[in-house]
Each structure stands twice: as C-alpha cells, then as structure tokens.
Design an enzyme around this catalytic site. Structure first.
Site, PDB file in Angstrom:
ATOM      1  CG  ASN A  44      57.519  28.040 105.374  1.00 28.08           C
ATOM      2  OD1 ASN A  44      56.416  28.424 104.675  1.00 28.08           O
ATOM      3  ND2 ASN A  44      57.959  28.632 104.987  1.00 28.08           N
ATOM      4  CE  LYS A  47      60.616  27.250 104.100  1.00 22.96           C
ATOM      5  NZ  LYS A  47      61.927  26.657 104.092  1.00 22.96           N
ATOM      6  CG  HIS A  91      60.920  31.266 106.807  1.00 20.79           C
ATOM      7  ND1 HIS A  91      62.534  30.736 106.269  1.00 20.79           N
ATOM      8  CD2 HIS A  91      60.944  30.294 107.520  1.00 20.79           C
ATOM      9  CE1 HIS A  91      62.769  30.003 105.816  1.00 20.79           C
ATOM     10  NE2 HIS A  91      61.598  29.314 107.314  1.00 20.79           N
ATOM     11  CD  GLU A 102      63.621  30.301 103.019  1.00 20.27           C
ATOM     12  OE1 GLU A 102      62.027  30.116 102.978  1.00 20.27           O
ATOM     13  OE2 GLU A 102      64.120  28.753 103.478  1.00 20.27           O
ATOM     14  CD  GLU A 122      62.136  27.319 110.751  1.00 16.32           C
ATOM     15  OE1 GLU A 122      61.577  26.143 110.658  1.00 16.32           O
ATOM     16  OE2 GLU A 122      61.922  28.306 109.591  1.00 16.32           O
ATOM     17  N   GLY A 132      66.115  22.589 104.649  1.00 14.22           N
ATOM     18  CA  GLY A 132      65.612  22.910 103.107  1.00 14.22           C
ATOM     19  C   GLY A 132      67.116  21.664 102.643  1.00 14.22           C
ATOM     20  CB  SER A 156      65.681  18.423 107.235  1.00 16.24           C
ATOM     21  OG  SER A 156      66.798  19.479 106.092  1.00 16.24           O
TER      22      SER A 156
HETATM   23  P1  PGA Z   1      62.537  22.688 105.026  1.00 15.71           P
HETATM   24  O1  PGA Z   1      61.959  24.166 105.571  1.00 15.71           O
HETATM   25  O2  PGA Z   1      61.052  21.790 106.009  1.00 15.71           O
HETATM   26  O3  PGA Z   1      62.471  22.428 104.255  1.00 15.71           O
HETATM   27  O4  PGA Z   1      63.913  22.629 105.478  1.00 15.71           O
HETATM   28  C1  PGA Z   1      61.845  24.424 107.205  1.00 15.71           C
HETATM   29  C2  PGA Z   1      61.276  25.802 107.024  1.00 15.71           C
HETATM   30  O5  PGA Z   1      61.874  26.657 106.341  1.00 15.71           O
HETATM   31  O6  PGA Z   1      60.420  26.359 107.758  1.00 15.71           O
END
Ligand code: PGA
Length: 270
Positions: A9, A11, A95, A97, A182, A188, A228
């Site tokens: 992803n 983003k 997601h 976000e 998640e 992140g 992560s």
């Molecule tokens: P990350 O994001 O691997 O940077 O923690 C995962 C995600 O939001 O899908």
C-alpha cells in the site's frame, strides 16, 4: 492451502516517475513469483504507469479506495469501473486512514479527520458490495485504536468491523475477499504487534467469518496482518497459522525490502 499474499500500500507516495521506478524494481525482483500473490496499490494517478510496468509479470494491481457509484457528480471520487479500466483486480477498502482513525495531518484532531476522510462501517459495507458487484476483489481493513486495545475492546471492535463490512455479501462472493487486520497503533509507528497476538486476532477474524458464512469459507479466506511489517519481522508473522500475508506501507516503498517480503511470503508456502 491458502496462498500467501504480499500487498504493498503505497499510500500518498511516489510521483509518476518514482512509481514507475519502484514498480520496475519490484517486478525485476518478484515479478515471476508463483507461490505468493503480490499486489501493488499505488496512488490513483500512477495506476496506469504501474500497470504497464507489471504487465508481463504475475503481480496484480489494486486501488487504495473507491466510491460505490459507477459514475456521476461525485467530485474527486473514483469508481469501481475506473479502477477496472486501469487494470485493477483489487481494491483496499476501509483502511484506518480512510476511516479517519489515523494519520492526523497538521494539528487536526480525530473528529476533523472523520469529516475529511469519512469512511464508516456503513460506507465500507457499501464499497465492499459495490466492488464485488463490479468484479473487483476487496481487501477489507479492520483494526483497533490503542485506547480500544487498552480498554480490552480489541476483539469486539475488530469483529464488529468485519461483520459490518460483510453485511449483505453472499457466501459465494467471499472467495473474492481478503481481510487485513491492522491494529491502528502499529501502522507506520515501527511498533509491530507481537506475532502471537496478531495471530490470535487474525484467528478471531476467521471465526467471525465462519459465523457470518461458514467454516469452509473461513478456512479459505486469506487474512493478512498489517502494521510495521518489514524484512526483520516478516518470517515470524508468516509462520503463524492464521496470518496469510501482509498489507505493507512503509516497507513497500523500497524495492529491495518489498522484494524480501515477497520472498518470505513465497517461502512460507513451502
Ligand atoms: P505500515 O502501514 O507498514 O507503514 O505500518 C501499513 C498499512 O497502513 O497498510
């Protein structure tokens, strides 16, 4: 046997030239992998570019979000039809976000983010049903906030999100769904959820799917962990019974590290 999955992803990262270079790098490393399903989810504006890079490989393309209508006066939105036209087979839906649960820009608080990004259990469900109707495979995201975990609400929150997302979905459509657990506090942050605990929650997600559909559907559903994931922790995660792969943000932006994740996913199939 569920096929391992490694989904990147990206983003809101990569302009067109960067997207092309990254997709070329991933394709050079993992384009011919057969033991794992590899999906790249670049920003909308780079979908066509990435599609060209992966055209002669086994890598699949996904969108990061969609609206549920096919067309109309919905400024700034992207329809399932448009994603299909760009070559997408997959689409990330709900997601954290997009649910306004994470990633505060500037000083915005969570209420403001709800208004900006706006996905709720109800919109996630509409998007899931619309994606399936259009022939896109949704990667449905679920996960608890740190406060919800500390309050002991993880399972209730996650199961509730999964049940809501699957409302009105027929059992014979479930083979086209991937679910990604998640935990919001691990996205992140560099703070990965313990592999045992991630496995426990992914198993709980599978039980929820069994309750909604059947044990058979649940046994075949690919459930991913996200938050992560990186080369240093991927093996421990992939070794878990209920974790079938990763939905990866940061570590998917570097071809070498995402390549290592693809290798680990493929190796776990042996
Ligand atoms: P990350 O994001 O691997 O940077 O923690 C995962 C995600 O939001 O899908």
């Amino acid at each position: 046997m569920r096929k391992p999955v490694m989904a990147g992803n990206w983003k809101m990262n990569c302009d067109i030239a960067e997207a092309e270079a990254l997709a070329d790098g991933v394709t050079a490393h993992g384009g011919q992998v057969e033991d794992a399903l590899v999906i790249l989810c670049p920003p909308f504006v780079a979908l066509t570019t990435v599609q060209k890079s992966i055209a002669n490989s086994n890598i699949k393309l996904g969108g990061q979000n969609m609206f549920w209508e096919d067309e109309g006066a919905f400024t700034g939105e992207t329809s399932p039809k448009m994603l299909l036209a760009c070559g997408c087979e997959y689409v990330i839906i709900g997601h954290s976000e997009r649910r306004g649960r994470f990633g505060a820009p500037d000083e915005a608080d969570v209420e403001d983010l709800d208004a900006v990004f706006g996905d709720t259990d109800a919109t996630v469900n509409r998007k899931v049903r619309s994606a399936l109707d259009a022939g896109l495979k949704p990667i449905i995201c679920c996960g608890e906030l740190l406060g919800e975990r500390q309050a002991g609400d993880t399972d209730a929150v996650v199961a509730g999100q999964v049940e809501a997302a699957l409302q009105g979905v027929a059992a014979d459509e479930a083979a086209n769904i991937i679910i990604a657990y998640e935990p919001v506090w691990a996205i992140g942050t560099g703070e990965v959820c313990d592999a045992d605990e991630a496995n426990r929650v992914c198993g709980m997600v599978r039980e929820t799917v069994a309750d909604v559909f059947s044990q058979d559907v649940a046994d075949n559903m690919q459930v991913l962990y996200g938050g992560s994931v990186k080369p240093e922790n991927v093996e421990g995660l992939m070794a878990q019974e209920h974790i079938d792969g990763g939905l990866v943000g940061g570590a998917s932006l570097d071809a070498a590290s995402f390549g290592a994740l693809i290798d680990a996913a493929a190796a776990s199939a042996q």
